[in-house]
Design a protein around this motif. Structure first.
Motif, PDB file in Angstrom:
ATOM      1  N   GLN A  75      97.210  60.917 -11.364  1.00  7.79           N
ATOM      2  CA  GLN A  75      97.478  60.665 -12.778  1.00  7.79           C
ATOM      3  C   GLN A  75      96.137  60.405 -13.440  1.00  7.79           C
ATOM      4  O   GLN A  75      95.458  59.425 -13.132  1.00  7.79           O
ATOM      5  CB  GLN A  75      98.417  59.491 -13.002  1.00  7.79           C
ATOM      6  CG  GLN A  75      98.703  59.297 -14.483  1.00  7.79           C
ATOM      7  CD  GLN A  75     100.043  58.678 -14.750  1.00  7.79           C
ATOM      8  OE1 GLN A  75     101.027  59.001 -14.101  1.00  7.79           O
ATOM      9  NE2 GLN A  75     100.087  57.798 -15.718  1.00  7.79           N
ATOM     10  N   SER A  78      97.253  58.818 -19.498  1.00  9.43           N
ATOM     11  CA  SER A  78      98.537  58.330 -19.976  1.00  9.43           C
ATOM     12  C   SER A  78      98.291  57.690 -21.338  1.00  9.43           C
ATOM     13  O   SER A  78      97.393  56.851 -21.480  1.00  9.43           O
ATOM     14  CB  SER A  78      99.098  57.298 -18.998  1.00  9.43           C
ATOM     15  OG  SER A  78     100.303  56.763 -19.485  1.00  9.43           O
ATOM     16  N   ALA A  88      95.664  64.754 -23.821  1.00 10.59           N
ATOM     17  CA  ALA A  88      96.171  65.171 -22.509  1.00 10.59           C
ATOM     18  C   ALA A  88      95.861  66.644 -22.252  1.00 10.59           C
ATOM     19  O   ALA A  88      95.392  67.014 -21.171  1.00 10.59           O
ATOM     20  CB  ALA A  88      97.677  64.915 -22.419  1.00 10.59           C
ATOM     21  N   ARG A 114     101.503  62.268 -20.379  1.00 11.85           N
ATOM     22  CA  ARG A 114     100.798  62.075 -19.105  1.00 11.85           C
ATOM     23  C   ARG A 114     100.145  63.373 -18.664  1.00 11.85           C
ATOM     24  O   ARG A 114     100.690  64.451 -18.888  1.00 11.85           O
ATOM     25  CB  ARG A 114     101.772  61.645 -18.007  1.00 11.85           C
ATOM     26  CG  ARG A 114     102.255  60.232 -18.115  1.00 11.85           C
ATOM     27  CD  ARG A 114     103.090  59.851 -16.890  1.00 11.85           C
ATOM     28  NE  ARG A 114     103.525  58.481 -16.998  1.00 11.85           N
ATOM     29  CZ  ARG A 114     104.663  58.105 -17.589  1.00 11.85           C
ATOM     30  NH1 ARG A 114     105.460  58.995 -18.105  1.00 11.85           N
ATOM     31  NH2 ARG A 114     104.978  56.825 -17.656  1.00 11.85           N
ATOM     32  N   ARG A 116      98.965  64.868 -15.043  1.00 10.40           N
ATOM     33  CA  ARG A 116      98.905  64.724 -13.588  1.00 10.40           C
ATOM     34  C   ARG A 116      98.280  65.986 -13.015  1.00 10.40           C
ATOM     35  O   ARG A 116      98.493  67.083 -13.525  1.00 10.40           O
ATOM     36  CB  ARG A 116     100.288  64.461 -13.004  1.00 10.40           C
ATOM     37  CG  ARG A 116     100.778  63.073 -13.405  1.00 10.40           C
ATOM     38  CD  ARG A 116     101.986  62.635 -12.667  1.00 10.40           C
ATOM     39  NE  ARG A 116     102.295  61.253 -13.033  1.00 10.40           N
ATOM     40  CZ  ARG A 116     103.367  60.621 -12.605  1.00 10.40           C
ATOM     41  NH1 ARG A 116     104.224  61.210 -11.800  1.00 10.40           N
ATOM     42  NH2 ARG A 116     103.578  59.370 -12.977  1.00 10.40           N
TER      43      ARG A 116
END
Length: 155
Positions: A75, A78, A88, A114, A116
């Motif tokens: 991750q 966020s 992001a 988020r 990832r």
């Protein structure tokens, strides 16, 4: 559970596991001619039969190129501000520029965006990558950490 249900479920499991290499479906196994002389007919929409036993993509379409399994991702971002979406996607682009072979996933679950990174099967693989990420992208590295997630593994 009565005996008939138990025997039926046991036979389904045996069919599924014994023919995993041939990629036949449960419908194929049920309708296969057998030495017992019995015949089973399965009536269903051909679209349903086409989907049985195939992995699904994010949008529900069938795709034979991968399966989803438990694993690890990094991750790397966020945020829940109005600028978080753009941030992001910008960070995902930065990662792709340096690591084109690594998958990035930007997701939104209200109110959080988020980012990832990766599809790592072991924590050790993820740990090696997060160290490399922190070296090459210090701005992302400060908030990068390993999380458990459902990952995609190529067949």
């Amino acid at each position: 559970m009565n005996t008939k249900h138990f025997i039926f479920l046991l036979s389904l499991l045996i069919c599924c596991f014994s023919n995993a290499q041939t990629r036949s479906t449960i419908v194929d196994e049920l309708t296969r001619k057998d030495y017992s002389g019995g015949t089973v007919t399965v009536n269903c929409d051909p679209k349903i039969n086409a989907l049985i036993g195939k992995p699904l993509t994010e949008n529900g379409a069938s795709d034979d190129s991968f399966v989803k399994v438990p694993g690890y991702r990094i991750q790397a971002f966020s945020g829940n501000s109005q600028q978080s979406r753009d941030e992001a996607f910008n960070k995902a682009r930065d990662v792709k520029d340096l690591f084109p072979e690594v998958s990035t996933y930007v997701t939104y679950k209200a109110p959080v965006w988020r980012l990832r990174i990766g599809d790592f099967q072991t924590n050790e693989e993820a740990n090696i990558f997060v160290k490399e990420l922190k070296k090459k992208l210090p701005s992302i590295g400060r908030e990068a950490y390993i999380v458990t997630d459902e990952i995609k593994v190529s067949l």
